[in-house]
Enzyme design. Structure first.
Site, PDB file in Angstrom:
ATOM      1  N   GLY A   1     -65.997  57.827  67.448  1.00 12.16           N
ATOM      2  CA  GLY A   1     -66.628  58.208  66.193  1.00 12.16           C
ATOM      3  C   GLY A   1     -65.927  57.634  64.973  1.00 12.16           C
ATOM      4  O   GLY A   1     -66.531  57.528  63.899  1.00 12.16           O
TER       5      GLY A   1
ATOM      6  N   LEU B   1     -62.130  66.029  69.998  1.00 14.16           N
ATOM      7  CA  LEU B   1     -62.378  66.344  71.416  1.00 14.16           C
ATOM      8  C   LEU B   1     -61.930  67.759  71.753  1.00 14.16           C
ATOM      9  O   LEU B   1     -62.509  68.397  72.644  1.00 14.16           O
ATOM     10  CB  LEU B   1     -61.632  65.335  72.297  1.00 14.16           C
ATOM     11  CG  LEU B   1     -62.061  63.873  72.157  1.00 14.16           C
ATOM     12  CD1 LEU B   1     -61.079  62.957  72.887  1.00 14.16           C
ATOM     13  CD2 LEU B   1     -63.463  63.672  72.702  1.00 14.16           C
TER      14      LEU B   1
ATOM     15  N   ARG C   1     -64.109  59.073  78.516  1.00 12.18           N
ATOM     16  CA  ARG C   1     -64.053  60.525  78.261  1.00 12.18           C
ATOM     17  C   ARG C   1     -65.242  61.247  78.878  1.00 12.18           C
ATOM     18  O   ARG C   1     -65.380  62.467  78.716  1.00 12.18           O
ATOM     19  CB  ARG C   1     -64.057  60.799  76.742  1.00 12.18           C
ATOM     20  CG  ARG C   1     -62.978  60.081  75.960  1.00 12.18           C
ATOM     21  CD  ARG C   1     -61.647  60.782  76.025  1.00 12.18           C
ATOM     22  NE  ARG C   1     -60.687  60.053  75.205  1.00 12.18           N
ATOM     23  CZ  ARG C   1     -59.455  59.749  75.592  1.00 12.18           C
ATOM     24  NH1 ARG C   1     -59.021  60.139  76.760  1.00 12.18           N
ATOM     25  NH2 ARG C   1     -58.652  59.080  74.792  1.00 12.18           N
TER      26      ARG C   1
ATOM     27  N   GLY D   1     -72.580  59.432  69.572  1.00 15.84           N
ATOM     28  CA  GLY D   1     -73.578  60.312  68.940  1.00 15.84           C
ATOM     29  C   GLY D   1     -73.606  60.191  67.435  1.00 15.84           C
ATOM     30  O   GLY D   1     -74.336  60.918  66.761  1.00 15.84           O
TER      31      GLY D   1
ATOM     32  N   ALA E   1     -59.550  58.952  64.995  1.00 17.60           N
ATOM     33  CA  ALA E   1     -59.599  59.038  66.465  1.00 17.60           C
ATOM     34  C   ALA E   1     -60.952  59.501  66.982  1.00 17.60           C
ATOM     35  O   ALA E   1     -61.084  59.832  68.166  1.00 17.60           O
ATOM     36  CB  ALA E   1     -58.506  59.981  66.965  1.00 17.60           C
TER      37      ALA E   1
ATOM     38  N   GLU F   1     -65.793  56.264  74.850  1.00 17.17           N
ATOM     39  CA  GLU F   1     -66.715  57.318  75.282  1.00 17.17           C
ATOM     40  C   GLU F   1     -66.861  57.352  76.807  1.00 17.17           C
ATOM     41  O   GLU F   1     -66.851  58.426  77.416  1.00 17.17           O
ATOM     42  CB  GLU F   1     -68.096  57.114  74.623  1.00 17.17           C
ATOM     43  CG  GLU F   1     -68.205  57.676  73.221  1.00 17.17           C
ATOM     44  CD  GLU F   1     -67.644  56.755  72.150  1.00 17.17           C
ATOM     45  OE1 GLU F   1     -67.012  55.735  72.485  1.00 17.17           O
ATOM     46  OE2 GLU F   1     -67.828  57.071  70.969  1.00 17.17           O
TER      47      GLU F   1
ATOM     48  N   GLU G   1     -67.699  54.612  64.443  1.00 15.46           N
ATOM     49  CA  GLU G   1     -69.023  54.939  63.881  1.00 15.46           C
ATOM     50  C   GLU G   1     -68.912  55.182  62.376  1.00 15.46           C
ATOM     51  O   GLU G   1     -69.761  54.738  61.592  1.00 15.46           O
ATOM     52  CB  GLU G   1     -69.603  56.166  64.589  1.00 15.46           C
ATOM     53  CG  GLU G   1     -69.910  55.880  66.059  1.00 15.46           C
ATOM     54  CD  GLU G   1     -70.505  57.055  66.799  1.00 15.46           C
ATOM     55  OE1 GLU G   1     -69.868  58.141  66.793  1.00 15.46           O
ATOM     56  OE2 GLU G   1     -71.587  56.915  67.383  1.00 15.46           O
TER      57      GLU G   1
ATOM     58  N   LYS H   1     -53.872  65.275  63.485  1.00 11.91           N
ATOM     59  CA  LYS H   1     -54.891  65.174  64.550  1.00 11.91           C
ATOM     60  C   LYS H   1     -55.494  63.780  64.568  1.00 11.91           C
ATOM     61  O   LYS H   1     -56.613  63.575  65.048  1.00 11.91           O
ATOM     62  CB  LYS H   1     -55.987  66.236  64.342  1.00 11.91           C
ATOM     63  CG  LYS H   1     -55.477  67.668  64.292  1.00 11.91           C
ATOM     64  CD  LYS H   1     -54.876  68.088  65.620  1.00 11.91           C
ATOM     65  CE  LYS H   1     -54.316  69.510  65.534  1.00 11.91           C
ATOM     66  NZ  LYS H   1     -53.565  69.851  66.771  1.00 11.91           N
ATOM     67  N   ARG H   2     -54.757  62.834  64.015  1.00 10.74           N
ATOM     68  CA  ARG H   2     -55.187  61.418  63.977  1.00 10.74           C
ATOM     69  C   ARG H   2     -56.565  61.279  63.315  1.00 10.74           C
ATOM     70  O   ARG H   2     -57.376  60.453  63.659  1.00 10.74           O
ATOM     71  CB  ARG H   2     -55.198  60.798  65.375  1.00 10.74           C
ATOM     72  CG  ARG H   2     -53.875  60.944  66.142  1.00 10.74           C
ATOM     73  CD  ARG H   2     -52.667  60.446  65.346  1.00 10.74           C
ATOM     74  NE  ARG H   2     -51.432  60.503  66.132  1.00 10.74           N
ATOM     75  CZ  ARG H   2     -50.424  61.354  65.878  1.00 10.74           C
ATOM     76  NH1 ARG H   2     -50.484  62.207  64.866  1.00 10.74           N
ATOM     77  NH2 ARG H   2     -49.326  61.315  66.625  1.00 10.74           N
TER      78      ARG H   2
ATOM     79  N   LEU I   1     -64.537  61.687  67.493  1.00  3.50           N
ATOM     80  CA  LEU I   1     -64.926  63.093  67.665  1.00  3.50           C
ATOM     81  C   LEU I   1     -63.705  63.963  67.946  1.00  3.50           C
ATOM     82  O   LEU I   1     -62.840  63.576  68.754  1.00  3.50           O
ATOM     83  CB  LEU I   1     -65.895  63.191  68.851  1.00  3.50           C
ATOM     84  CG  LEU I   1     -66.323  64.595  69.273  1.00  3.50           C
ATOM     85  CD1 LEU I   1     -67.239  65.224  68.231  1.00  3.50           C
ATOM     86  CD2 LEU I   1     -67.038  64.543  70.638  1.00  3.50           C
TER      87      LEU I   1
END
Ligand code: 1HE
Length: 266
Positions: A118, A73, A144, A149, A69, A141, A121, A31-32, A71
């Site tokens: 993220g 998603l 998307r 956050g 990758a 972001e 982040e 899931k990267r 959050l």
């Protein structure tokens, strides 16, 4: 407090070598290394324990070809969260990343591939970022239909400045290579980011832990203070660190001319 061994980790792995260098690996390469709720919970557990477990430095790395990758998603889409649900998700991210940044133990991020959303982040919560030729940074972001956050408005803006961050979010601008270094997204660009991260972790780990604690917590705290309060806090921290018993032998070696001198790079 849980010991490192008692942590029950699924999405990350953690090991510590005999010199106190911990390896923390994001472990969802399929899931990267997208950050789902469970991964963030693990990061909170890990960075709650690390400062009191004798760990002298952490190398934060990832399985697969991408660092992270951002959050998850798909989880976010499937959970169909309400505003207050996602606010609590963000508060957990902040808890994890603040524990990293303010924990007093050096965290060196070995980057590769996507360091986006993220993922950036997370990387910006480390104390040192090492990139390789495959590494690229972005804040998708805007594309998307989301907003940061996990602290980007604080840490990414701090690294690259407000204008560049806004450009990244509005236009999807990607930074990589020398340009990423020049804007401050990473401090090193090397062929093998993991080998360099371990070399930097070993160098940092050879400092007295109290010095590293101050470097990896006090500077961040002082950024949040007025200049007047920061100067006061700095003198208190220096009073403690600069008189620590662990520095005596180092100072004696300097005084008797046996300590290495600071020289320019060869
Ligand atoms: C994911 C995610 C994800 C991959 N959440 N599952 N972040 C982004 O907008 C970046 C989204 N990801 C990508 O742009 C690409 O996946 C990558 C450039 C990172 C990698 O590309 P690639 O071609 O190697 O992989 P892929 O085919 O896109 O994805 C492989 C699998 O990883 C696939 O799952 P599969 O089950 O179909 O195999 C993808 O769904 C999965 N995957 N990225 C969930 N992000 C606190 S607010 C923070 C806000 C943000 O972070 S916004 C930025 C989100």
């Amino acid at each position: 407090m849980k010991s490192l061994d008692a942590l029950d980790l699924t999405f990350t792995t953690l090991s510590v070598d005999g010199d106190g260098i911990a390896t923390l690996s994001l472990n969802r390469p399929d899931k990267r290394n997208a950050l789902n709720e469970a991964t963030v919970d693990e990061l909170i557990d890990i960075f709650t324990v690390i400062p009191r477990a004798g760990v002298r430095a952490v190398v934060l790395r990832a399985e697969g070809t991408h660092f992270c990758a951002g959050l998850d998603l798909v989880e976010h889409h499937q959970e169909d969260r309400r505003p207050e649900d996602f606010m609590h998700v963000c508060l957990r991210w902040h808890e994890a990343f603040n524990k990293m940044e303010y924990g007093g133990v050096p965290v060196i991020a070995a980057l590769k591939g996507a360091v986006v959303g993220g993922g950036l982040e997370l990387a910006s919560s480390a104390h040192v970022r090492v990139a390789d030729a495959t590494t690229y940074f972005a804040l998708p972001e805007g594309q998307r239909g989301l907003f940061t956050g996990g602290g980007a408005t604080i840490r990414v803006a701090d690294l690259v400045g407000k204008a560049r961050m806004i450009d990244m979010m509005l236009t999807g601008r990607v930074y990589q290579g020398d340009e990423a270094i020049s804007v401050g997204l990473a401090q090193y660009l090397v062929e093998d980011s993991e080998a360099k991260a371990y070399a930097l972790a070993r160098a940092a780990a050879s400092n007295p832990p109290l010095s590293n604690f101050a470097i990896c917590s006090a500077i961040s705290h002082m950024q949040n203070m007025s200049a007047l309060d920061a100067a006061y806090a700095e003198s208190v921290v220096a009073g403690i660190v600069n008189t620590q018993p662990a520095s005596r032998a180092r100072l004696a070696a300097f005084a008797d001319k046996t300590a290495a001198r600071v020289r320019p790079n060869a």
